[in-house]
Write a protein that holds these residues in place. Structure first.
Motif: not given
Length: 476
Positions: A393-394, A447-449, A452-454, A459-462
């Motif tokens: 995901i990007e 998580n590893d795909r 950094a932005y995404t 993470e913050m959205t969750r």
């Protein structure tokens, strides 16, 4: 001689003409500033479109004819006020989109039902011949209103005069005489047809044509360069003019969602319509789909760095320079976000949600756009990258900003920071709950795909969703 407004089928006397033929209507002394400002913007948009889409030279005879059409329309509008006519914001619905550029029709019947509407420039869709840009003759409503207000009546009694006026007014149910004035529009925004700077009996089709025209103008602007000796401030102004045009037609489309038609029919009128008629559900869905495509999709607003790096303001320090207070850089991210945010807020406005709730009672079963469908459609189009993730995901910066605004609106509903129907609150809660579950799975598996932005964004959205759903709610 005074005339009883009760004898008019759907028009009051004040809505047609003043008692004295020489008096001005209340509109004249306070003609809305938006007409002058927005009309000038429409004029500039049309001239720019002629240049970008049709290759018309600014000094050509076509531009001269174009300006003359505008001046004739503007003059007719203001003369109408001096004759006592009020605004008629239903006047623009006279013709179908396909008829707008047929001069055999517009030169005989008119481009609009009334020049007392606020009318945009008429731009033909790509590949179609261009007709009139503005009305060049008055419309059927204007002729009818003047007939009522100014026809000499040779009557010996008030009763005889009343019967003549009643006969004229009985035509009020004819479609080309449709009427809606200031009270039906300003601050109400209920009926898509009672609107300003719209055109045709099918505004959904017409507005989509104009969104496509705006995209075509942006594409042409990619290769446009100022003439020798001119600055790039011209490109910046053209870019922003197109943006304003794009936004105007997107805002027009939002009126269909939860909208209703309103008319002044009285009992006994021949067409038998009720005062309120909900907009058909298929049109509401079409409006929502159009906004998803042109406002909220990943494909919207794809501008090249080449174009964005041309958007410089004029640095000439002069009171007449429109760029004198502009920032040096053109903040494209803020501009797109402001537009998307305004449309999203329009769609999820408390007033619209109340109307959607009530339309379920005003229509037959399955013939209204229910709030669950609206909430789900918005979530699916705004969070596509997460909901359809099957690989890395990007999420782009434009999309992250839009997603934050959507999250903000749902959060405010759940925390009762805005006054929405209880069903809207529970649906917002449900959408956040679903999104939380998807985010949990996505972050665990991919998580590893992610860049950094995404990763930080999700993470913050969750985290925000968890805190919102676990917050102590205030009760009414």
């Amino acid at each position: 001689m005074s005339r009883n407004p009760c004898e008019l089928g759907r028009l009051s006397l004040a809505e047609v003409t003043s008692d004295s033929h020489s008096n001005l209507s209340s509109d004249v002394s306070s003609e809305h500033l938006c007409f002058g400002f927005e009309s000038n913007r429409q004029l500039a948009t049309g001239a720019m479109a002629m240049s970008l889409l049709q290759g018309v030279n600014p000094n050509s005879p076509q531009i001269k004819d174009y300006v003359h059409q505008y001046l004739r329309f503007l003059t007719a509008h203001e003369v109408g006020h001096t004759l006592g006519l009020r605004h008629n914001f239903h006047g623009s619905t006279l013709l179908s989109p396909e008829q707008l550029n047929d001069t055999n029709i517009t030169h005989n019947l008119g481009l609009v039902g009334s020049v007392m509407d606020y009318v945009p420039v008429n731009l033909a869709p790509k590949g179609e011949p261009q007709g009139d840009y503005f009305p060049i003759i008055i419309g059927p409503y204007d002729q009818w209103a003047i007939e009522y207000g100014y026809t000499p009546i040779l009557a010996n009694t008030l009763y005889q005069e009343k019967q003549v006026l009643k006969e004229i007014a009985q035509r009020s149910g004819e479609p080309e005489l449709s009427f809606a004035t200031d009270e039906d529009f300003w601050g109400v925004f209920l009926d898509p047809a009672a609107n300003v700077f719209d055109l045709s009996s099918d505004m959904l089709q017409y507005s989509q044509w104009q969104l496509d025209n705006a995209i075509a103008m942006w594409e042409r602007l990619e290769s446009h360069s100022p003439r020798a000796g001119e600055g790039y401030d011209q490109v910046r102004r053209m870019f922003e003019t197109i943006f304003g045009y794009y936004q105007n037609h997107a805002e027009n489309i939002t009126l269909y969602i939860g909208g209703q038609s309103f008319n002044r029919n009285r009992i006994g009128d021949p067409n038998g319509r009720l005062p309120f008629e909900p907009i058909p559900v298929n049109q509401q869905r079409e409006a929502l789909n159009t906004l998803q495509k042109y406002v909220f999709s990943e494909e919207a607003f794809q501008f090249s760095p080449q174009l964005l790096n041309k958007l410089a303001p004029s640095r000439w320090q002069d009171w007449g320079n429109p760029d004198v207070n502009s920032s040096l850089e053109y903040r494209i991210g803020d501009r797109i976000l402001w537009f998307q945010k305004s449309i999203l807020e329009e769609i999820l406005a408390p007033t619209r949600l109340v109307r959607l709730r009530d339309l379920e009672l005003n229509t037959s079963q399955n013939n209204s756009l229910a709030m669950p469908e609206l909430f789900e459609a918005l979530q699916n189009s705004i969070w596509t990258e997460v909901l359809e993730a099957d690989k890395g995901i990007e999420i782009s910066g434009i999309r992250r900003s839009l997603q934050r605004e959507h999250l903000n609106l749902l959060t405010k509903m759940v925390l009762r920071e805005v006054n929405v129907p209880e069903d809207a609150l529970t649906l917002a809660w449900f959408q956040l709950k679903q999104l939380q579950e998807v985010l949990e799975r996505t972050l665990e598996k991919q998580n590893d795909r992610m860049d950094a932005y995404t990763l930080a964004h999700l993470e913050m959205t969750r985290d925000r969703i968890v805190k919102t759903l676990g917050a102590q709610l205030q009760t009414n």
